[in-house]
Design a protein around this motif. Structure first.
Motif, PDB file in Angstrom:
ATOM      1  N   PRO A  61     -23.746  34.064  39.248  1.00 19.28           N
ATOM      2  CA  PRO A  61     -22.637  34.545  40.082  1.00 19.28           C
ATOM      3  C   PRO A  61     -23.135  35.184  41.365  1.00 19.28           C
ATOM      4  O   PRO A  61     -24.157  35.867  41.401  1.00 19.28           O
ATOM      5  CB  PRO A  61     -21.946  35.585  39.179  1.00 19.28           C
ATOM      6  CG  PRO A  61     -22.529  35.398  37.815  1.00 19.28           C
ATOM      7  CD  PRO A  61     -23.897  34.845  38.022  1.00 19.28           C
ATOM      8  N   THR A  66     -21.513  30.848  44.059  1.00 21.16           N
ATOM      9  CA  THR A  66     -21.947  30.884  42.664  1.00 21.16           C
ATOM     10  C   THR A  66     -22.593  29.557  42.311  1.00 21.16           C
ATOM     11  O   THR A  66     -22.058  28.496  42.640  1.00 21.16           O
ATOM     12  CB  THR A  66     -20.754  31.157  41.726  1.00 21.16           C
ATOM     13  OG1 THR A  66     -20.306  32.510  41.919  1.00 21.16           O
ATOM     14  CG2 THR A  66     -21.148  30.978  40.269  1.00 21.16           C
ATOM     15  N   VAL A 135     -13.756  35.748  39.984  1.00 24.77           N
ATOM     16  CA  VAL A 135     -13.813  35.547  38.534  1.00 24.77           C
ATOM     17  C   VAL A 135     -12.977  34.336  38.129  1.00 24.77           C
ATOM     18  O   VAL A 135     -13.395  33.513  37.313  1.00 24.77           O
ATOM     19  CB  VAL A 135     -13.333  36.820  37.804  1.00 24.77           C
ATOM     20  CG1 VAL A 135     -13.316  36.603  36.294  1.00 24.77           C
ATOM     21  CG2 VAL A 135     -14.227  38.001  38.156  1.00 24.77           C
ATOM     22  N   ILE A 138     -14.708  30.925  38.794  1.00 21.17           N
ATOM     23  CA  ILE A 138     -15.753  30.588  37.820  1.00 21.17           C
ATOM     24  C   ILE A 138     -15.142  30.173  36.494  1.00 21.17           C
ATOM     25  O   ILE A 138     -15.555  29.170  35.882  1.00 21.17           O
ATOM     26  CB  ILE A 138     -16.702  31.780  37.646  1.00 21.17           C
ATOM     27  CG1 ILE A 138     -17.414  32.097  38.966  1.00 21.17           C
ATOM     28  CG2 ILE A 138     -17.732  31.487  36.555  1.00 21.17           C
ATOM     29  CD1 ILE A 138     -18.268  33.354  38.925  1.00 21.17           C
ATOM     30  N   LEU A 139     -14.143  30.919  36.029  1.00 15.45           N
ATOM     31  CA  LEU A 139     -13.504  30.577  34.758  1.00 15.45           C
ATOM     32  C   LEU A 139     -12.814  29.212  34.842  1.00 15.45           C
ATOM     33  O   LEU A 139     -12.812  28.452  33.867  1.00 15.45           O
ATOM     34  CB  LEU A 139     -12.495  31.661  34.378  1.00 15.45           C
ATOM     35  CG  LEU A 139     -13.087  33.047  34.082  1.00 15.45           C
ATOM     36  CD1 LEU A 139     -11.969  34.045  33.805  1.00 15.45           C
ATOM     37  CD2 LEU A 139     -14.030  32.976  32.891  1.00 15.45           C
ATOM     38  N   GLN A 156     -25.289  33.557  31.578  1.00 18.94           N
ATOM     39  CA  GLN A 156     -24.809  34.220  32.789  1.00 18.94           C
ATOM     40  C   GLN A 156     -25.859  35.206  33.286  1.00 18.94           C
ATOM     41  O   GLN A 156     -26.424  35.972  32.497  1.00 18.94           O
ATOM     42  CB  GLN A 156     -23.505  34.979  32.526  1.00 18.94           C
ATOM     43  CG  GLN A 156     -23.014  35.792  33.720  1.00 18.94           C
ATOM     44  CD  GLN A 156     -22.014  36.869  33.327  1.00 18.94           C
ATOM     45  OE1 GLN A 156     -21.607  36.960  32.168  1.00 18.94           O
ATOM     46  NE2 GLN A 156     -21.633  37.704  34.275  1.00 18.94           N
ATOM     47  N   THR A 274     -17.645  42.672  39.556  1.00 24.73           N
ATOM     48  CA  THR A 274     -17.052  41.559  38.809  1.00 24.73           C
ATOM     49  C   THR A 274     -17.894  41.102  37.628  1.00 24.73           C
ATOM     50  O   THR A 274     -17.413  40.347  36.795  1.00 24.73           O
ATOM     51  CB  THR A 274     -16.844  40.348  39.728  1.00 24.73           C
ATOM     52  OG1 THR A 274     -18.093  39.968  40.323  1.00 24.73           O
ATOM     53  CG2 THR A 274     -15.853  40.679  40.825  1.00 24.73           C
ATOM     54  N   ARG A 275     -19.153  41.515  37.527  1.00 22.96           N
ATOM     55  CA  ARG A 275     -20.042  40.915  36.530  1.00 22.96           C
ATOM     56  C   ARG A 275     -19.569  41.186  35.110  1.00 22.96           C
ATOM     57  O   ARG A 275     -19.581  40.273  34.273  1.00 22.96           O
ATOM     58  CB  ARG A 275     -21.467  41.434  36.731  1.00 22.96           C
ATOM     59  CG  ARG A 275     -21.598  42.948  36.675  1.00 22.96           C
ATOM     60  CD  ARG A 275     -23.022  43.411  36.927  1.00 22.96           C
ATOM     61  NE  ARG A 275     -23.098  44.872  36.888  1.00 22.96           N
ATOM     62  CZ  ARG A 275     -24.231  45.547  36.942  1.00 22.96           C
ATOM     63  NH1 ARG A 275     -25.372  44.907  37.054  1.00 22.96           N
ATOM     64  NH2 ARG A 275     -24.230  46.854  36.901  1.00 22.96           N
ATOM     65  N   LEU A 278     -16.317  39.278  34.363  1.00 19.05           N
ATOM     66  CA  LEU A 278     -16.622  37.872  34.091  1.00 19.05           C
ATOM     67  C   LEU A 278     -17.224  37.719  32.706  1.00 19.05           C
ATOM     68  O   LEU A 278     -16.868  36.789  31.960  1.00 19.05           O
ATOM     69  CB  LEU A 278     -17.586  37.351  35.152  1.00 19.05           C
ATOM     70  CG  LEU A 278     -18.106  35.925  34.951  1.00 19.05           C
ATOM     71  CD1 LEU A 278     -16.961  34.925  34.941  1.00 19.05           C
ATOM     72  CD2 LEU A 278     -19.123  35.566  36.024  1.00 19.05           C
ATOM     73  N   ASN A 281     -14.544  37.937  30.045  1.00 23.91           N
ATOM     74  CA  ASN A 281     -13.697  36.743  30.035  1.00 23.91           C
ATOM     75  C   ASN A 281     -14.430  35.530  29.474  1.00 23.91           C
ATOM     76  O   ASN A 281     -13.823  34.682  28.815  1.00 23.91           O
ATOM     77  CB  ASN A 281     -13.200  36.435  31.446  1.00 23.91           C
ATOM     78  CG  ASN A 281     -12.006  37.289  31.846  1.00 23.91           C
ATOM     79  OD1 ASN A 281     -10.874  37.029  31.460  1.00 23.91           O
ATOM     80  ND2 ASN A 281     -12.278  38.336  32.620  1.00 23.91           N
TER      81      ASN A 281
END
Length: 428
Positions: A61, A66, A135, A138-139, A156, A274-275, A278, A281
């Motif tokens: 990320p 990313t 986020v 990426i999801l 990750q 955000t790490r 993420l 999630n």
């Protein structure tokens, strides 16, 4: 090029195949193109009890870009790689502009109304829209790739920069565990901040040293805002001179360096904010999630002789990285998040006043803004072939954004669909 994803007629994911094999299936009429990005074919018959090899999706990320990679842990083959460009800072700037316009309009129209103050609540774990979009992007791609191949694990990169260590490199004590990477975060951040070039002469591809902009002998600190990267000749030439004396004949360069040095840690803060969101999630997908550090990623990439890119960083995330990565012929898919349009009823000027009308209809002549099309113009002043994202008009005269620039006034009659709008733009 990267391998081609394959689904059977029931949309069951099979093993990705070589592009030559995909061309043969398409020419024989045994398969059809399902989507162009990432390139996927669908067979015209079902496959019962297929022997599908498990793949691992690996994520590096970043605040702006990313890296994504699909790796076969048993063979070490890199099946697919991609770079996902986020639009978080665009969202931030758009929300800032909207807030300013609304505030100005309230001051003009409703000066009697008292401003709201601390009357809005936020849920636990709330993130601003600019970070939420990172986020979500990426999801989205984890979900898409999971539908195209058999993904059984996720890796990750969880930690990249340590802002506390960067702001005060002399911090120590039992309460703060530096670990074996003490000092690594500072150098990696400076490499990213100064684009791996000498701050004074701009030379690239050479050994760079950490330089104090304001010398320690003259009151300078070890804070990251007082550090830059320079080559050995420039470092020796400057010595312990004040930066203003050293660059007194180059006022433009002096101004640029001082401005760059004071640049806030916006990218680093975005990644750190955000790490964990993420990570939580990704765990909700039900797949095992492996985490790694930036130090391990760099070590894995260096000993395997790979270039510094987001997608190769992704392929080297975590302790699960095979000893030998097979990367022959793999080319990245460059993905840029573009959003899903706007709900504005009109466009405004810089003062917030409406300047032009927005169409209420999404589709024009079978196309909508954001579709990737190919236009083969055979007559007129713009004869040629153009491929890119289209901006539609009700008149049927479209604009196409290509890699070479914007082409205006292309008739819809020349356009054919390559990829329907899905919120992203692609460069294969």
């Amino acid at each position: 090029m990267s391998k081609v994803f394959v689904l059977d007629t029931d949309k069951q994911p099979l093993n990705p195949i070589h592009p030559g094999r995909a061309r043969m299936l398409l020419s024989q009429g045994k398969a059809a193109v399902l989507r162009a990005h990432p390139f996927t074919i669908i067979l015209k018959e079902a496959v019962f009890n297929p022997d599908v090899e498990p793949l691992r999706i690996k994520i590096d990320p970043g605040a702006q870009t990313t890296g994504l990679a699909l790796v076969n842990d048993s063979t070490g083959e890199v099946v697919w790689i991609g770079e996902l460009q986020h639009r978080g800072f665009q969202i931030r700037d758009a929300l800032t502009s909207r807030r300013q316009l609304r505030r100005s309009r309230r001051n003009r129209k409703t000066r009697y109304r008292k401003p709201r103050f601390l009357n809005r609540t936020r849920n636990t774990g709330w993130l601003p829209p600019s970070l939420t979009s990172r986020v979500a992007n990426i999801l989205t791609w984890v979900k898409r790739l999971s539908a195209l191949c058999q993904i059984t694990a996720i890796s990750q990169e969880l930690v990249r920069f340590d802002t506390q260590q960067m702001e005060n490199s002399e911090i120590s004590g039992v309460g703060y565990q530096q670990g074996t990477l003490a000092g690594y975060e500072i150098r990696e951040f400076l490499l990213s901040k100064w684009n791996r070039t000498c701050a004074y002469c701009g030379v690239k591809d050479t050994r760079l040293e950490i330089e104090h902009i304001q010398p320690r002998s003259k009151g300078g600190s070890n804070r990251v805002s007082n550090l830059c990267l320079v080559c050995l000749p420039c470092n020796q030439k400057k010595g312990n001179q004040d930066i203003k004396d050293f660059l007194k004949g180059k006022p433009d360069l002096l101004k640029r360096i001082l401005a760059q040095a004071k640049k806030p840690l916006a990218d680093t803060a975005a990644v750190n904010a955000t790490r964990w969101n993420l990570y939580e999630n990704l765990k909700k997908t039900g797949l095992p999630v492996e985490v790694g550090t930036g130090g391990r990623t760099k070590y894995n990439r260096t000993i395997r002789g790979l270039h510094k890119t987001h997608y190769w960083d992704a392929a080297c995330v975590g302790a699960s990285t095979p000893e030998r990565l097979i990367t022959n012929g793999v080319k990245p898919l460059l993905i840029a998040a573009k959003g899903h349009g706007t709900r504005q009823q009109c466009r405004t000027d810089k003062f917030g006043f409406p300047v032009r009308y927005c169409s209420r209809t999404k589709f024009h002549k079978g196309f909508q803004t954001g579709d990737i099309v190919k236009a083969n113009v055979t007559s007129g002043k713009k004869v040629g072939t153009y491929v890119g994202r289209v901006a539609t008009r009700a008149t049927g005269s479209f604009n196409i954004s290509t890699t070479d620039g914007l082409v205006q006034g292309i008739s819809h009659k020349y356009c054919i669909h390559i990829h329907k709008k899905d919120g992203y733009a692609y460069v294969a």
